[in-house]
Design an enzyme around this catalytic site. Sequence first.
Site, PDB file in Angstrom:
ATOM      1  N   ASP A  80       0.798  -1.229   0.000  1.00 13.43           N
ATOM      2  CA  ASP A  80       0.000   0.000   0.000  1.00 13.43           C
ATOM      3  C   ASP A  80       0.832   1.281   0.000  1.00 13.43           C
ATOM      4  O   ASP A  80       0.287   2.369   0.140  1.00 13.43           O
ATOM      5  CB  ASP A  80      -0.906   0.021   1.242  1.00 13.43           C
ATOM      6  CG  ASP A  80      -2.028  -0.993   1.117  1.00 13.43           C
ATOM      7  OD1 ASP A  80      -2.321  -1.411  -0.017  1.00 13.43           O
ATOM      8  OD2 ASP A  80      -2.602  -1.361   2.156  1.00 13.43           O
TER       9      ASP A  80
ATOM     10  N   HIS B   3      29.054   4.846  -8.182  1.00 12.60           N
ATOM     11  CA  HIS B   3      27.660   4.987  -7.759  1.00 12.60           C
ATOM     12  C   HIS B   3      27.386   4.299  -6.422  1.00 12.60           C
ATOM     13  O   HIS B   3      26.301   3.781  -6.178  1.00 12.60           O
ATOM     14  CB  HIS B   3      26.704   4.445  -8.832  1.00 12.60           C
ATOM     15  CG  HIS B   3      26.655   5.314 -10.043  1.00 12.60           C
ATOM     16  ND1 HIS B   3      26.095   4.932 -11.232  1.00 12.60           N
ATOM     17  CD2 HIS B   3      27.111   6.573 -10.254  1.00 12.60           C
ATOM     18  CE1 HIS B   3      26.212   5.905 -12.121  1.00 12.60           C
ATOM     19  NE2 HIS B   3      26.835   6.908 -11.549  1.00 12.60           N
TER      20      HIS B   3
ATOM     21  N   ASP C 236      28.903  12.641  -1.860  1.00 12.61           N
ATOM     22  CA  ASP C 236      28.282  13.281  -3.027  1.00 12.61           C
ATOM     23  C   ASP C 236      26.800  13.364  -2.710  1.00 12.61           C
ATOM     24  O   ASP C 236      26.093  12.349  -2.734  1.00 12.61           O
ATOM     25  CB  ASP C 236      28.541  12.432  -4.280  1.00 12.61           C
ATOM     26  CG  ASP C 236      27.993  13.071  -5.563  1.00 12.61           C
ATOM     27  OD1 ASP C 236      27.182  14.022  -5.463  1.00 12.61           O
ATOM     28  OD2 ASP C 236      28.366  12.597  -6.648  1.00 12.61           O
TER      29      ASP C 236
ATOM     30  N   ASP D 106      24.157  19.674  -6.338  1.00  9.68           N
ATOM     31  CA  ASP D 106      24.976  18.465  -6.539  1.00  9.68           C
ATOM     32  C   ASP D 106      26.407  18.787  -6.105  1.00  9.68           C
ATOM     33  O   ASP D 106      27.143  19.437  -6.853  1.00  9.68           O
ATOM     34  CB  ASP D 106      24.899  18.093  -8.036  1.00  9.68           C
ATOM     35  CG  ASP D 106      25.607  16.790  -8.353  1.00  9.68           C
ATOM     36  OD1 ASP D 106      26.054  16.110  -7.420  1.00  9.68           O
ATOM     37  OD2 ASP D 106      25.699  16.456  -9.555  1.00  9.68           O
TER      38      ASP D 106
ATOM     39  N   HIS E  19      35.197   9.253 -15.700  1.00 10.43           N
ATOM     40  CA  HIS E  19      33.918   9.918 -15.996  1.00 10.43           C
ATOM     41  C   HIS E  19      34.157  11.315 -16.551  1.00 10.43           C
ATOM     42  O   HIS E  19      35.284  11.803 -16.581  1.00 10.43           O
ATOM     43  CB  HIS E  19      33.002   9.930 -14.758  1.00 10.43           C
ATOM     44  CG  HIS E  19      33.565  10.656 -13.562  1.00 10.43           C
ATOM     45  ND1 HIS E  19      33.598  12.029 -13.472  1.00 10.43           N
ATOM     46  CD2 HIS E  19      34.105  10.191 -12.399  1.00 10.43           C
ATOM     47  CE1 HIS E  19      34.109  12.376 -12.305  1.00 10.43           C
ATOM     48  NE2 HIS E  19      34.440  11.286 -11.633  1.00 10.43           N
TER      49      HIS E  19
ATOM     50  N   HIS F 112      28.005  17.998 -16.031  1.00 11.19           N
ATOM     51  CA  HIS F 112      26.727  17.792 -16.725  1.00 11.19           C
ATOM     52  C   HIS F 112      25.874  19.018 -16.457  1.00 11.19           C
ATOM     53  O   HIS F 112      26.105  19.748 -15.485  1.00 11.19           O
ATOM     54  CB  HIS F 112      26.046  16.509 -16.222  1.00 11.19           C
ATOM     55  CG  HIS F 112      25.966  16.416 -14.713  1.00 11.19           C
ATOM     56  ND1 HIS F 112      24.995  17.038 -13.975  1.00 11.19           N
ATOM     57  CD2 HIS F 112      26.766  15.781 -13.810  1.00 11.19           C
ATOM     58  CE1 HIS F 112      25.195  16.784 -12.684  1.00 11.19           C
ATOM     59  NE2 HIS F 112      26.270  16.035 -12.557  1.00 11.19           N
TER      60      HIS F 112
ATOM     61  N   HIS G 193      20.838  15.617 -13.420  1.00 16.24           N
ATOM     62  CA  HIS G 193      21.421  15.531 -14.768  1.00 16.24           C
ATOM     63  C   HIS G 193      20.372  16.173 -15.669  1.00 16.24           C
ATOM     64  O   HIS G 193      19.450  15.503 -16.145  1.00 16.24           O
ATOM     65  CB  HIS G 193      21.682  14.072 -15.171  1.00 16.24           C
ATOM     66  CG  HIS G 193      22.813  13.450 -14.398  1.00 16.24           C
ATOM     67  ND1 HIS G 193      23.278  12.192 -14.635  1.00 16.24           N
ATOM     68  CD2 HIS G 193      23.582  13.924 -13.381  1.00 16.24           C
ATOM     69  CE1 HIS G 193      24.281  11.917 -13.799  1.00 16.24           C
ATOM     70  NE2 HIS G 193      24.470  12.958 -13.022  1.00 16.24           N
TER      71      HIS G 193
ATOM     72  N   GLU H 170      33.317  18.546 -11.764  1.00 18.77           N
ATOM     73  CA  GLU H 170      33.535  17.465 -10.807  1.00 18.77           C
ATOM     74  C   GLU H 170      34.623  16.475 -11.205  1.00 18.77           C
ATOM     75  O   GLU H 170      34.344  15.299 -11.463  1.00 18.77           O
ATOM     76  CB  GLU H 170      32.218  16.715 -10.564  1.00 18.77           C
ATOM     77  CG  GLU H 170      31.459  16.293 -11.813  1.00 18.77           C
ATOM     78  CD  GLU H 170      30.189  15.508 -11.455  1.00 18.77           C
ATOM     79  OE1 GLU H 170      30.297  14.551 -10.678  1.00 18.77           O
ATOM     80  OE2 GLU H 170      29.097  15.860 -11.960  1.00 18.77           O
TER      81      GLU H 170
ATOM     82  N   TYR I  33      40.471   7.999  -8.790  1.00 19.28           N
ATOM     83  CA  TYR I  33      40.020   6.802  -8.063  1.00 19.28           C
ATOM     84  C   TYR I  33      41.081   5.724  -8.257  1.00 19.28           C
ATOM     85  O   TYR I  33      41.322   5.301  -9.388  1.00 19.28           O
ATOM     86  CB  TYR I  33      38.666   6.332  -8.608  1.00 19.28           C
ATOM     87  CG  TYR I  33      37.681   7.497  -8.747  1.00 19.28           C
ATOM     88  CD1 TYR I  33      36.894   7.890  -7.672  1.00 19.28           C
ATOM     89  CD2 TYR I  33      37.605   8.236  -9.941  1.00 19.28           C
ATOM     90  CE1 TYR I  33      36.032   8.989  -7.785  1.00 19.28           C
ATOM     91  CE2 TYR I  33      36.759   9.323 -10.065  1.00 19.28           C
ATOM     92  CZ  TYR I  33      35.971   9.702  -8.983  1.00 19.28           C
ATOM     93  OH  TYR I  33      35.142  10.781  -9.108  1.00 19.28           O
TER      94      TYR I  33
ATOM     95  N   ARG J  78      36.838  13.007  -5.210  1.00 22.77           N
ATOM     96  CA  ARG J  78      36.128  13.838  -6.194  1.00 22.77           C
ATOM     97  C   ARG J  78      35.800  15.160  -5.516  1.00 22.77           C
ATOM     98  O   ARG J  78      35.502  15.185  -4.311  1.00 22.77           O
ATOM     99  CB  ARG J  78      34.847  13.148  -6.691  1.00 22.77           C
ATOM    100  CG  ARG J  78      34.059  13.985  -7.695  1.00 22.77           C
ATOM    101  CD  ARG J  78      32.991  13.202  -8.475  1.00 22.77           C
ATOM    102  NE  ARG J  78      31.935  12.639  -7.666  1.00 22.77           N
ATOM    103  CZ  ARG J  78      31.821  11.362  -7.334  1.00 22.77           C
ATOM    104  NH1 ARG J  78      32.722  10.489  -7.751  1.00 22.77           N
ATOM    105  NH2 ARG J  78      30.823  10.926  -6.593  1.00 22.77           N
TER     106      ARG J  78
ATOM    107  N   GLU K 125      33.281  18.440  -6.326  1.00 22.97           N
ATOM    108  CA  GLU K 125      32.212  18.846  -7.261  1.00 22.97           C
ATOM    109  C   GLU K 125      31.510  20.107  -6.771  1.00 22.97           C
ATOM    110  O   GLU K 125      31.073  20.184  -5.622  1.00 22.97           O
ATOM    111  CB  GLU K 125      31.178  17.713  -7.381  1.00 22.97           C
ATOM    112  CG  GLU K 125      29.982  18.079  -8.247  1.00 22.97           C
ATOM    113  CD  GLU K 125      29.030  16.903  -8.474  1.00 22.97           C
ATOM    114  OE1 GLU K 125      28.978  15.994  -7.617  1.00 22.97           O
ATOM    115  OE2 GLU K 125      28.342  16.911  -9.513  1.00 22.97           O
TER     116      GLU K 125
HETATM  117  N1  GLY Z   1      25.512  13.090  -8.041  1.00 23.82           N
HETATM  118  C1  GLY Z   1      25.418  12.745  -9.383  1.00 23.82           C
HETATM  119  C2  GLY Z   1      26.518  13.291 -10.161  1.00 23.82           C
HETATM  120  O1  GLY Z   1      27.443  13.836  -9.601  1.00 23.82           O
HETATM  121  O2  GLY Z   1      26.492  13.285 -11.361  1.00 23.82           O
HETATM  122 MN    MN Z   2      27.252  15.695 -10.701  1.00 26.69          MN
HETATM  123 MN    MN Z   3      27.373  14.545  -7.609  1.00 29.85          MN
END
Ligand code: GLY
Ligand code: MN
Ligand code: MN
Length: 470
Positions: free
Chosen positions: A43, A255, A272, A283, A366, A370, A377, A417, A421, A438, A440
């Site tokens: 539910d 992730h 993050d 972000d 990466h 973005h 995103h 960002e 790693y 990282r 960002e």
């Molecule tokens: N937190 C998602 C990214 O950094 O793209």
């Molecule tokens: Mn990001």
């Molecule tokens: Mn992020």
Amino acid sequence: MSLPSTPTAVYAKRRAAIGRALKAAGGGIAVLPTAPERPRNRDSDFPYRHDSYFYYLTGFTEPGAWLVIESSGKAVTSTLFCLPKDLERETWDGIRLGPDAAPAQLGVDAAFSVDTLDEKMPGLLTNQNAVWFPFATHKGLQTQVDGWLGQVRARVRLGAECPQSQHDLCRLLDEMRLHKDRHEIAILRRAGAISAGAHVRAMQTSAALLRQGIKGGLREYHLEAELLHEFRRHGAQAPAYTSIVAAGGNACVLHYRAGNTELQPGQLCLIDAGCELDGYASDITRTFPADGKFTPAQRTLYDIVLAAQEAAIAATKPGNRFTDPHDAATRVLAQGMLDTGLLSKAKHGSVDDVIESGAYRQFYMHRTGHWMGMDVHDCGDYTEPGSQPRLEKDALGQMVMKKPARILKPGMVLTIEPGIYVRPAKGVPKKFWDIGIRIEDDALVTAEGCELMTRGVPVAADEIEGLMRG
Ligand code: GLY
Ligand code: MN
Ligand code: MN
């Protein structure tokens, strides 16, 4: 029912802009549903989140709603279909705006119960040149539109005209949403400030709890709880995406989700996380020593990532392309990898060789950013509209035909960002193993360069150590 924080006139202006775009394309009608409610288990539903396109044009956050914009004649008209007033349902689920109150509250020209949608849509589509709706984003929408068009076609012998073409409404909306207006920028700045405060709180809590000691150990979820507390206490409705709180080597899983790993003194912690405020995301990533003091090896890599971010920030300015910050960051990172022995100079050659071969991708896999806005995103074309495709290297080093990257303009918002790693591997100096870093921030492109909307949390290693000592 909650009312938007932005004046209704702003949404009316955006609807008018869509109306003008439809007109410029030869007239037509746009149909846009909000997001469905989604069951979680038995539910319980997932917390409801409106559709971003729909919210952009209405400021309306209730489920079960549709917006229709027509622009065939002289005027542009907006019609809302929404859940009808229903005392029984409202007792359980909350107050609904209802169609009678909607025109005054939201500035639409007319509003009807969503129960009448299927009955009214064939009439609204009749004698329109074209129908615009979002392609491939709402399950079953194409079938629903086909059903309405089928009913119009059935009346063609009676003189009704059926739309001749169908177009993707996202094409128009993506371009509008890429250029943030001052209302959006004001919310994005506030979201960035709240999230920055949450990162400060998490850093300070980490050091304090490790100093004091905590029964069962300091866990990733303890810091996640601090983030959520800070988001909500400042009125943000939710996290903009699932928070990442990663202890030590967990940071090398891009992730990773906040879990229950214990944070050890001497380890780094990568967070993050960002809140969503009034429909807009933030972000932020920060990487800090769990106990407040970087080790020499951590500091060496941290300063390389920070220098890469500074290079990317300097390249984030009007006239540059979306890929310029990435290229600038990658060069600094690649040089750092050679200087520290992460990549052997004997094997990999110069920084140009490392960029050409893509060897840096072992430690940086990466992109550097973005678009960001209502969606973390966010939508928006990453290539320059109207340009010709040419042969170029893609992010994985393959030669592909593609258009040149988007030219940055004031009002665009993107993240910056870079990271490094280091997973344990043969040939990689042991002192760097399991370090994931990282950094960002969220950047608004301005007339001169960019404004970082998330610098309420420090980024320099000395400042982070100072904050965590305090
Ligand atoms: N937190 C998602 C990214 O950094 O793209
Ligand atoms: Mn990001
Ligand atoms: Mn992020």
